[in-house]
Design a protein around this motif. Structure first.
Motif, short mmCIF file in Angstrom:
data_model
loop_
_atom_site.label_atom_id
_atom_site.label_comp_id
_atom_site.label_asym_id
_atom_site.label_seq_id
_atom_site.Cartn_x
_atom_site.Cartn_y
_atom_site.Cartn_z
N LEU B 82 0.60 -1.59 0.25
CA LEU B 82 -0.45 0.03 0.13
C LEU B 82 0.33 1.13 -0.35
N ILE B 83 2.07 1.47 0.58
CA ILE B 83 3.00 2.71 0.77
C ILE B 83 3.64 2.68 -0.26
N VAL B 84 3.72 1.52 -0.83
CA VAL B 84 4.48 1.69 -2.19
C VAL B 84 3.96 1.89 -3.39
N CYS B 85 3.01 1.46 -3.69
CA CYS B 85 2.10 1.35 -4.82
C CYS B 85 0.90 3.19 -4.20
N GLY B 86 0.60 3.21 -3.25
CA GLY B 86 0.07 4.01 -2.76
C GLY B 86 0.85 5.98 -3.67
N SER B 87 1.93 5.62 -3.02
CA SER B 87 3.09 7.36 -2.40
C SER B 87 3.49 7.51 -4.05
N LEU B 88 3.27 6.35 -4.59
CA LEU B 88 3.94 6.42 -6.43
C LEU B 88 2.73 7.10 -6.96
N ALA B 89 1.74 6.25 -7.17
CA ALA B 89 0.68 6.61 -7.22
C ALA B 89 0.35 8.45 -7.29
N ALA B 90 -0.01 8.88 -6.30
CA ALA B 90 0.04 9.79 -5.02
C ALA B 90 1.23 10.93 -6.21
N LEU B 154 -5.00 10.14 0.61
CA LEU B 154 -4.55 10.54 1.74
C LEU B 154 -2.99 11.58 1.53
N TYR B 155 -2.20 10.21 0.60
CA TYR B 155 -0.61 10.89 -0.09
C TYR B 155 -1.26 11.77 -0.78
N THR B 156 -1.71 11.82 -2.02
CA THR B 156 -2.24 12.89 -2.56
C THR B 156 -1.96 14.71 -1.98
N LEU B 190 7.76 12.23 3.27
CA LEU B 190 6.57 12.19 3.32
C LEU B 190 6.21 10.90 4.52
N LYS B 191 6.96 10.51 5.39
CA LYS B 191 6.60 10.24 6.70
C LYS B 191 5.92 10.52 7.89
N PRO B 192 5.45 11.56 8.16
CA PRO B 192 4.13 11.90 8.51
C PRO B 192 3.05 11.01 8.54
N ILE B 193 2.57 10.85 6.62
CA ILE B 193 1.44 10.52 6.24
C ILE B 193 1.95 9.11 5.99
N THR B 194 3.14 8.67 5.90
CA THR B 194 3.17 7.33 5.87
C THR B 194 2.58 6.43 6.84
N ALA B 195 3.02 7.36 7.88
CA ALA B 195 3.17 6.48 9.72
C ALA B 195 1.47 6.17 9.74
N THR B 196 0.44 7.46 9.35
CA THR B 196 -0.66 7.74 9.44
C THR B 196 -1.18 6.32 8.80
N VAL B 197 -1.22 6.03 7.35
CA VAL B 197 -1.59 4.98 6.33
C VAL B 197 -1.03 3.67 6.89
N LEU B 198 0.13 4.22 7.74
CA LEU B 198 0.46 2.24 8.57
C LEU B 198 -0.13 1.77 9.17
N ILE B 199 -0.88 2.69 10.22
CA ILE B 199 -2.11 2.80 10.95
C ILE B 199 -2.87 2.68 11.09
N ILE B 200 -3.44 2.77 9.73
CA ILE B 200 -4.81 2.65 9.39
C ILE B 200 -4.38 1.29 9.02
N CYS B 201 -3.76 0.90 7.76
CA CYS B 201 -3.66 -0.03 7.71
C CYS B 201 -3.47 -1.52 8.65
N CYS B 202 -2.64 -1.56 9.61
CA CYS B 202 -2.84 -1.97 10.62
C CYS B 202 -3.93 -2.20 11.09
#
Lengths: 308, 274
Positions: B82-90, B154-156, B190-202
């Protein structure tokens, strides 16, 4: 000499321009992995599902018989569809209304600087991170007929045991309540953020004008919380309309179909009644229903936001 | 001034009552889990002696160890994808406002209106045809697809509002390629938003039951919710065991939440605002 210099400069800038636009045009490559995921797992199944909805497929045969729109006619003439739709609306709207009312009350309590603030917030929020399925089982211990915690209280008061989860409407209410208990923390947090973003000046001015606490709430806090309400409506409504886990663990959709939601009904049609074609039709119906309700309520609240 | 104090005291009492009320289900869960199977005393009563037998039996019978591993495996790899594909696309969607990108953004965010469960019948059939039923791989791929829209959204938003373009332009003048720029310059910001994504996924993928129920029926690949569900089916008359199994299943996420509370609350609220 001068000419040659200008020429070489032109050439250089053209080259770098080309390089630049090249690297910028190739940016679209970056969304290909995401596009693949969305196409394979969402868009294609959606189209394929529409095709299955036009058949009377049982879910395992090699062939699918094309039956046109007969499954759609069946859907609209099936009384269970309306029962299930009504339940789904009860889950969605019931959860939204209760969760927002309670979430707002909790938020108003916890914006005060009291000693219990942090611990209360943590305890109210804790269920949000717990699996809804397991949350359902925990509440099953309370509402179970034999040896259930609630029936123990009834017995202690000399009352008769009651089969809460077997009673239509009561079990729907219980499911809504469990869902509210679990996610009220999320509504609360959104409201707390909303309240904290309201400027203190409004309240100071209102105090000087002699406004009571209730008047402040009604005329300042609530109108300025409309954006937070929009967010809450979206989260709670979508969550409630898609409810699945809690229903499975508390009633399994039963007894009969009385507490079935669109999600659990579709699941049971496909895996228990081998009625895949009809299950796919219910799936399409579910998309349309959730889409319409969500969009209508969001548009309504956005208009309110502009008015406020 | 003293009336203010009285009021605060009242509010504290009210908060305490709310806490106690909210803790009732957990209290019942704990008392039930520590009683022996033959103990039919009320769930409200504390057990006379604390027995850990239920936990050991539940751990073995429900194969919670395997389930714990499967849940962790699926959550971890879904989050990475999610983090790789999501940030790449955003990144292109946030940077270039071309017609194609506008359409793609609309498409990515628009599919959020399709409830994932509504495509159950066709998706299940596709999974069976591809021979991927009862594999962890399909759970990873499907969870990635299910949360990709939100991740891209979120990333965009984050890239548009907080990542300065000047840095990338400087890197480009130095001759760095697009992917290099992205991974070396943009991604670390993108660290702050990556942390958010990570928590939601988890939280959501760890707790996912709907899809795991369909795709992971075999005991070797079951995740925690599925394992608890089948364990309840087999032990519906022995709720003590179910309670013990539930506690084991809840512990990892609860501990993580209590340690990283602030991040969880902020992160999930941000994700909810999608």
């Amino acid at each position: 000499m001068q000419k040659a210099y200008e020429f070489s400069r032109k050439l250089k800038s053209k080259k770098s321009e080309k390089m630049r636009s090249n690297s910028e045009n190739s940016l679209w490559v970056m969304f290909i992995p995401a596009l693949l995921f969305i196409s394979v797992f969402i868009i294609f199944p959606f189209i394929y599902g529409f095709r299955i909805s036009l058949t009377n497929w049982d879910g395992f045969s090699q062939t699918m018989n094309f039956t046109g729109i007969s499954q759609y006619i069946r859907l609209f003439s099936d009384p269970t569809t309306w029962l299930v739709t009504r339940n789904t609306l009860l889950y969605g709207v019931g959860s939204t209304v209760l969760q927002m009312a309670l979430g707002l009350a909790y938020a108003l309590l916890l914006v005060n600087s009291i000693k219990m603030r942090v611990i209360t917030r943590t305890i109210i929020y804790l269920p949000v991170i717990i699996s809804p399925l397991i949350m359902g089982y925990i509440w099953y211990f309370i509402f179970a007929y034999d040896n259930g915690a609630l029936n123990d209280i009834l017995l202690a008061f000399g009352l008769e045991k009651s089969n809460f989860l077997g009673h239509p409407y009561v079990n729907i209410f219980i499911i809504v309540m469990v869902n509210v208990y679990q996610f009220v923390g999320l509504s609360m947090i959104v409201f707390i953020a909303g309240i904290q973003s309201i400027s203190r000046d409004f309240f100071e001015a209102a105090k000087i004008d002699g406004a009571s606490r209730f008047q402040q709430l009604k005329n300042i806090t609530i109108p300025l919380l409309v954006p937070a309400m929009t967010i809450n409506v979206i989260i709670n409504l979508i969550g409630g309309l898609k409810l699945f886990d809690v229903i499975i663990s508390l009633t399994g959709g039963g007894p009969g179909d009385v507490s079935q939601s669109l999600s659990t009904f579709m699941y049971s049609l496909y895996f228990e009644r081998q009625d895949a074609g009809y299950a796919a039709t219910q799936g399409i119906f579910m998309v349309i229903l959730i889409f319409t309700i969500t969009v209508c309520s969001v548009l309504y609240l956005r208009r309110k936001e502009i008015e406020a | 001034m003293s009336s203010m104090k009285v009021q605060k005291c009242n509010l504290n009492v009210l908060a305490l009552c709310i806490c106690l009320l909210h803790l009732v289900p957990f209290y019942i869960l704990i008392t039930t889990s520590f009683k022996s199977s033959s103990n039919f005393s009320s769930m409200w009563k504390l057990p006379s002696s604390f027995q850990f037998d239920n936990f050991i039996t539940a751990w073995n019978q429900a194969s919670l160890g395997t389930a714990l591993f499967n849940s962790a495996f699926i959550t971890f790899f879904s989050a990475v994808l999610l983090i790789v594909c999501g940030s790449l696309a955003a990144y292109p969607l946030a940077r270039k406002n071309t017609k194609l990108n506008k359409f793609m953004y609309f498409l990515f965010v628009g599919v959020m209106v399709i409830p994932p469960l509504s495509v159950l019948v066709p998706l299940y059939q596709m999974v069976v045809d591809a021979g991927l039923l009862n594999t962890r791989l399909i759970a990873v791929l499907n969870n990635t697809a299910a949360f990709l829209s939100m991740t891209i959204f979120l990333y965009t938003g984050f890239i548009r509002s907080t990542v300065p373009k000047e840095l990338e332009e400087a890197a480009r003048i130095d001759g760095a390629g697009t992917l290099t720029i992205f991974f070396r310059v943009v991604f670390p910001l993108l660290k702050p938003i990556t942390a958010t994504v990570l928590i939601i996924c988890c939280v959501y993928i760890w707790n996912d039951f709907q899809f795991a129920l369909f795709f992971l029926q075999d005991e070797n690949v079951q995740t925690l919710p599925v394992a608890i569900n089948s364990f309840f089916g087999a032990n519906s008359t022995n709720l003590h065991l179910v309670a013990a199994a539930s506690i084991v299943a809840l512990l990892p996420m609860t501990i993580l939440f209590l340690v990283l509370q602030r991040y969880f609350i902020e992160g999930l609220a941000q994700g909810a605002v999608k």
